[in-house]
Design a protein around this motif. Structure first.
Motif, PDB file in Angstrom:
ATOM      1  N   LEU A   1       0.802  -1.080   0.070  1.00  0.00           N
ATOM      2  CA  LEU A   1      -0.027  -0.003   0.123  1.00  0.00           C
ATOM      3  C   LEU A   1       0.693   1.270   0.076  1.00  0.00           C
ATOM      4  N   GLY A   2       1.972   1.082   0.453  1.00  0.00           N
ATOM      5  CA  GLY A   2       2.842   2.365   0.640  1.00  0.00           C
ATOM      6  C   GLY A   2       3.993   2.379   1.555  1.00  0.00           C
ATOM      7  N   SER A   3       5.102   2.972   1.190  1.00  0.00           N
ATOM      8  CA  SER A   3       6.363   3.053   2.367  1.00  0.00           C
ATOM      9  C   SER A   3       6.109   4.480   2.704  1.00  0.00           C
ATOM     10  N   PHE A   4       6.258   4.648   3.840  1.00  0.00           N
ATOM     11  CA  PHE A   4       6.127   6.308   4.284  1.00  0.00           C
ATOM     12  C   PHE A   4       7.213   6.983   5.069  1.00  0.00           C
ATOM     13  N   GLY A   5       7.851   7.981   4.617  1.00  0.00           N
ATOM     14  CA  GLY A   5       8.703   8.788   5.306  1.00  0.00           C
ATOM     15  C   GLY A   5       8.414   9.219   6.671  1.00  0.00           C
ATOM     16  N   ILE A   6       6.885   9.472   7.134  1.00  0.00           N
ATOM     17  CA  ILE A   6       6.495   9.978   8.291  1.00  0.00           C
ATOM     18  C   ILE A   6       6.442   8.582   9.127  1.00  0.00           C
ATOM     19  N   VAL A   7       7.093   8.926  10.468  1.00  0.00           N
ATOM     20  CA  VAL A   7       7.073   7.883  11.220  1.00  0.00           C
ATOM     21  C   VAL A   7       5.743   7.540  11.732  1.00  0.00           C
ATOM     22  N   ALA A   8       5.180   6.398  11.631  1.00  0.00           N
ATOM     23  CA  ALA A   8       3.660   5.953  12.308  1.00  0.00           C
ATOM     24  C   ALA A   8       2.586   6.207  11.261  1.00  0.00           C
ATOM     25  N   ALA A   9       3.000   6.555   9.897  1.00  0.00           N
ATOM     26  CA  ALA A   9       1.952   6.924   9.222  1.00  0.00           C
ATOM     27  C   ALA A   9       1.313   5.492   8.581  1.00  0.00           C
ATOM     28  N   GLY A  10       1.895   4.648   8.670  1.00  0.00           N
ATOM     29  CA  GLY A  10       1.491   3.378   8.055  1.00  0.00           C
ATOM     30  C   GLY A  10       0.305   2.600   8.815  1.00  0.00           C
TER      31      GLY A  10
END
Length: 325
Positions: free
Chosen positions: A109-118
């Motif tokens: 679904l995505g890899s997120f640079g923002i911590v805990a966004a997933g």
């Protein structure tokens, strides 16, 4: 008993990830590509062990330390590498770079640079699975630093409140950026934090790919049977810095040396005969993994750059004519 095909798959993936990340370290040192690069050396067993328990179309979210998850989830090496190089043939057409590897066709679904966004994103995926009476497993990966982020707690609280059968996977690699886990943890175990939500949790050795696989497989079945979220904490060690180029002065050398005694690659090699692989089998898998990684980097370095006009593509949704009427 794990079938031979899956054992071969596990070993191929774990070596592929290690070789891939070693190449990432090399291009980071050479400054071949711009921007920050984050490697998951030391976490390979978690990436592969969890993914071995999933189906190809199951949903996951990842972090900026995502190459291992992408490789284990089945994303194409050529496309991942081209994306890191910022090329047009990248998995996101060169728009995302190293920290934003995504591929819906592979369930990523995505890899997120923002911590805990997933976790919140996976909560949404798991909720729609429940509403639509579908059965895909939904897993969110995050680091130990994410447990202090409000987004994690919102996702955890709602997942339990709504009885959502999703899996929270915490890769406790010992450091939240440069802060050791012991310095920012106010509970005996990191997973104790889920007691606030009355959520089931299990702790495992994140260096042992087969233990990760067993725990993940049981947790997935239990989550679906009980219609409940489950938190998994896998302990391992981050051999690389927060990013490539990090001096790692906050990690004592004796600590690193001790951790390397339980390097997941080392343990996988030592356990290979236990799972029916002889020396020749292992050597063949290792050589194939290295060759595929080398080819992917050679491929990426020759691919075309995106053109300025490409930035205008896939910005707006084009609805069918009948809807516009």
């Amino acid at each position: 008993m794990i079938e031979k095909e899956k054992i071969n798959w596990i070993y191929k993936k774990i070596f592929t990830i290690r070789f891939f990340e070693e190449r990432i370290k090399k291009i980071a040192k050479e400054k071949t590509v711009p921007g920050y690069l984050h490697t998951c050396i030391g976490s390979e067993a978690i990436c592969v062990g969890v993914m071995a328990a999933l189906n190809q179309d199951d949903w996951i979210s990842s972090t900026y330390r995502n190459h291992g998850h992408a490789i284990a989830k089945g994303c194409e090496l050529n496309e991942i590498t081209s994306e890191i190089y910022g090329r047009k043939t990248g998995i996101c057409k060169g728009r995302g770079g190293s920290m934003h590897i995504s591929d819906f066709s592979k369930g990523m679904l995505g890899s997120f640079g923002i911590v805990a966004a997933g976790p919140a994103v996976v909560l949404g995926a798991a909720l729609q699975e429940k509403i639509n009476k579908s059965n895909k497993t939904c897993v969110s990966f995050f680091g130990d630093g994410a447990i202090h982020n409000g987004a994690f707690h919102e996702a955890a609280g709602l997942a339990k409140l709504w009885d959502i059968p999703m899996i929270f996977v915490c890769e406790n690699n010992g450091y939240a950026e440069a802060t050791a886990t012991d310095w920012h943890l106010n509970t005996k175990e990191l997973s104790d934090i889920t007691k606030a939500y009355d959520m089931l949790s299990y702790i495992g050795d994140g260096n042992n790919v087969f233990e990760v696989y067993d725990i993940s497989k049981k947790a997935i079945n239990e989550a679906k049977q009980k219609n409940t979220p489950i938190f998994l904490e896998f302990k391992n060690y981050r051999f690389s810095g927060q990013y490539e180029g990090d001096t790692q002065l906050y990690q004592p050398q004796e600590e690193i040396d001790k951790a390397k005694q339980n390097d997941p690659i080392k343990l996988a090699k030592e356990n290979s005969s236990k799972y029916g692989l002889n020396k020749n089998d292992l050597e063949k898998i290792i050589n194939e993994a290295k060759e595929e990684v080398d080819k992917a980097f050679d491929f990426a370095d020759t691919q075309p750059w995106p053109q300025p006009e490409d930035a205008l593509e896939e910005v707006y949704v084009n609805y069918p004519v009948e809807i516009n009427r």
